[in-house]
Design a protein around this motif. Sequence first.
Motif, PDB file in Angstrom:
ATOM      1  N   GLU A 138      -8.593   8.212  -0.007  1.00  0.00           N
ATOM      2  CA  GLU A 138      -7.666   7.220  -0.547  1.00  0.00           C
ATOM      3  C   GLU A 138      -7.408   6.060   0.408  1.00  0.00           C
ATOM      4  N   ARG A 171      -7.811   2.470   1.961  1.00  0.00           N
ATOM      5  CA  ARG A 171      -8.173   1.174   1.408  1.00  0.00           C
ATOM      6  C   ARG A 171      -8.887   0.354   2.491  1.00  0.00           C
ATOM      7  N   ASN A 203      -3.867   3.262   4.810  1.00  0.00           N
ATOM      8  CA  ASN A 203      -3.001   3.500   3.669  1.00  0.00           C
ATOM      9  C   ASN A 203      -1.767   4.231   4.150  1.00  0.00           C
ATOM     10  N   LEU A 227       0.833  -1.197   0.000  1.00  0.00           N
ATOM     11  CA  LEU A 227       0.000   0.000   0.000  1.00  0.00           C
ATOM     12  C   LEU A 227       0.868   1.248   0.000  1.00  0.00           C
ATOM     13  N   GLN A 263       4.826   4.159  -4.547  1.00  0.00           N
ATOM     14  CA  GLN A 263       5.783   3.268  -5.192  1.00  0.00           C
ATOM     15  C   GLN A 263       6.907   4.112  -5.793  1.00  0.00           C
ATOM     16  N   GLY A 275      -6.895  -0.035  -5.511  1.00  0.00           N
ATOM     17  CA  GLY A 275      -6.539   0.830  -6.623  1.00  0.00           C
ATOM     18  C   GLY A 275      -5.927   0.032  -7.758  1.00  0.00           C
ATOM     19  N   SER A 276      -5.720   0.699  -8.866  1.00  0.00           N
ATOM     20  CA  SER A 276      -5.205  -0.001 -10.053  1.00  0.00           C
ATOM     21  C   SER A 276      -3.801  -0.546  -9.830  1.00  0.00           C
ATOM     22  N   GLU A 277      -3.031   0.049  -8.921  1.00  0.00           N
ATOM     23  CA  GLU A 277      -1.660  -0.388  -8.681  1.00  0.00           C
ATOM     24  C   GLU A 277      -1.519  -1.221  -7.404  1.00  0.00           C
ATOM     25  N   ASP A 278      -2.604  -1.398  -6.652  1.00  0.00           N
ATOM     26  CA  ASP A 278      -2.539  -2.175  -5.403  1.00  0.00           C
ATOM     27  C   ASP A 278      -2.508  -3.665  -5.717  1.00  0.00           C
ATOM     28  N   ILE A 317       3.884   6.777  -8.624  1.00  0.00           N
ATOM     29  CA  ILE A 317       2.489   6.390  -8.711  1.00  0.00           C
ATOM     30  C   ILE A 317       2.005   5.956  -7.335  1.00  0.00           C
ATOM     31  N   SER A 318       0.695   6.026  -7.125  1.00  0.00           N
ATOM     32  CA  SER A 318       0.057   5.688  -5.846  1.00  0.00           C
ATOM     33  C   SER A 318       0.597   6.517  -4.696  1.00  0.00           C
ATOM     34  N   CYS A 319       1.111   7.687  -5.001  1.00  0.00           N
ATOM     35  CA  CYS A 319       1.655   8.561  -3.964  1.00  0.00           C
ATOM     36  C   CYS A 319       0.675   9.706  -3.753  1.00  0.00           C
TER      37      CYS A 319
END
Length: 793
Positions: free
Chosen positions: A748, A750, A728, A655, A658, A777-780, A739-741
């Motif tokens: 946001e 989870r 998160n 989580l 990245q 999320g799309s990157e989780d 990303i995912s930052c």
Amino acid sequence: MKRILLAFLLGLAAVPALAEVFQVQDIRIEGLQRVSAGTVFSALPLSAGDLVDDGDVQAMTRSLFRTGYFDNIQIARDNGVLIIVVEERPAVAEINFEGNKAIKTEDLMKALRDNGLAEGQIFREAILEGMTQELQRQYVAQGRYGAVVETAVEQLPRNRVAINVDVKEGDVARIRHINIIGNRDFEEDELLDEFELQTTGWLSWIFSDDKYAREKLAGDLERLESWYLDRGYLRFAIDSTQVSISPDRESVYISINITEGDIYRVGEVELAGDLVIPEEEVRRLIVLEEGETFSQIQMTNSSELITQRLGNEGYTFAEVQGYPEVSEDDKTARITFFVDPGKRAYVRRIEFRGNTKTADEVLRREMRQMEGASASSALIEHSKVRLERLGFFKEVEVETREVPGTNDQIDVYYSVEEQPSGSVGASVGFAQDYGLVLGANLQENNFLGSGNKVGVGLNRSRFRTNLQFSYTEPYFTPDGVSTGYNVYYRSTDYGEFNLSNYTTDSLGAGLNFGYPLSEVSRLGFGFNLENLTIDLGSFSSQEINDFVDDNGDDYNIFTVSLNWNKSTLNRGIFATRGASQRINLDIAVPGSDVQYYRLSYSAQYFQPITDSLTLRLRTELGYGDAYGSTSRLPFFKNFYGGGFGSVRGFKRNTLGPQDTPALFCRSAPDGQPVNGTCPDGSDPVPVDDPDPFGGNILVEGSAEVIFPLPFLKDQRSVQAAFFIDAGNVFDTECNESQISCFEPDLGELRYSVGFGGTWLSGFGPITVSLGKALNAGSEDEEEFFQFSLGQTF
């Protein structure tokens, strides 16, 4: 019985031979096999040299039969010698049960043994017949009305017998209908909801609540009576109860006839007896108020509160009873609490039982009730709670006993059951994220029963090599000041741990102290010196390269920590009530090669919902940042989220932010781009996919409902729960390429739901989680099944 009577008649028949009085010169016993001659002589009411007549012979025969060892006795005379010929009863060589499942064989054997029928003992037909009837009654009490118990006695050589018990248990009669007659103010369904016994439902195969048992019905009738008494029905009565059984003995029909009566309100509340403590203080403990509906439970609670208050003053044997006096004219009840404090009691001695490993002094230093002092119920109970919080014991029980011959002294007994508190020797473990773990270690929270914590280890996994030694003495001083130290070496390849690609080597040592602020809170200080070296390898992420460029790759870090924790949990492991909080601040002080601080807060709260369900709330918050000449919080001190202890249903550490993968050129010999371009003019490409990088802010929380596992008798080493997790990792200094930052944003967070459980097995703790991510999320990275286990040998 016929054989005994015959033997007695034979004894009388021998009387003519002894009709005249004669002096016994000697006694000879014939026919003994297992019974010793001494046993016979001790039962005889005469000895050599005595004069014997007819009455003496009859008394002697009765005395020998009374021992229960003989089936037949004959008495004769040979001049001056008294001859006693006996025929021993057979001995029980073996007892065999067949067909019993509902009642364990060892329980049946114990019942027989307690009643004088066991292997090696003298066989008695009357006892066997009585026990057969008792076993039949036990099955009937379980609702097995079709059960049949048959016994057979098999003769064996050497005057022995084998007892064979054949049990046909049959099925438990199921409840087809429960009828309450006479209820006026409450619906039958509402009353039946309070019953343990229920008619057959779709979950009855799990809870067995449709199987009739006499004890369960008695408990349900008590609950029914309490239901009405707690609502003011002081004249409530259960007039009769009928239990009907179908001809096939497989169905039960229950009818309960009741009289509700009227509702009564509380009139005057009076106190009687010797109050000992001020009346105003006693009245504050009474929860019944004039004019409200009478409640038996509130009257009982008031009595218990007053009793407990007197117990705290040393009146351990105090008795407080509430008596309602009903007035039919205005439908009120005058309540009188009669207080009998008894004498003030003092503790003569405190003893511990069951601590086969833990030294007495470890338990005694947790005592808040002192020997020789006035007994206090609160201090005795608080001492019990402190023992439970140690985490060394599965269970702690306390009992107070009056000292014989006195009326003002008691002894206090604490009974404990030890449980594993660490691991010693070689170890093998496996965790889903760590992989195979091998090592030689000693990790003991109760080292040699001293209460001290010792850790020595060499552990190796696919991502970490760890050498460490730690020692903590919780009672460095008698008043509870603790001290400890540790030294360690760690080599960690984070690229193998589902994180950004870098390796650290750290060597350090630390010293810590703890000071008790109260019975439930402590303040701690710590100092740690660490040398940490980073190896970036060929390709590291942009964020790591930027930090190393600014701050170097070799750090001497001196950290000062301050922490405060408070715990009112009832147990050190698998708590079921209470709360705990911890605040921790770590600061890399000026003079260190990197300067930063990390502040974290964790808390959990347990609240019983029912007798078997407990609500647990948990939160974990963290914030870190750099100061001085350091550009930002060192990436190796970032927070991570996901997995066990975080948000289950998401892969460990995935989580949050990245990293930005390094770029490389396929056309360059070393793969390194120059000024952002490749030698052939093409654009460089990422080395691999982004990896979890962590952030400087952590927000987590969860709610769990802890429940007992069905079909498991001992729940003390197991804890299972349904959970809802949320959380998160955020960062206040995100790179544009990450990303995912996200900066802190509740939108946001989870979420996940699922089931989890932990078992403290003999192989070590085994933890399992089945979690479903709700808004990944799309990157989780999701992970439905997660587990961890260990083995020590």
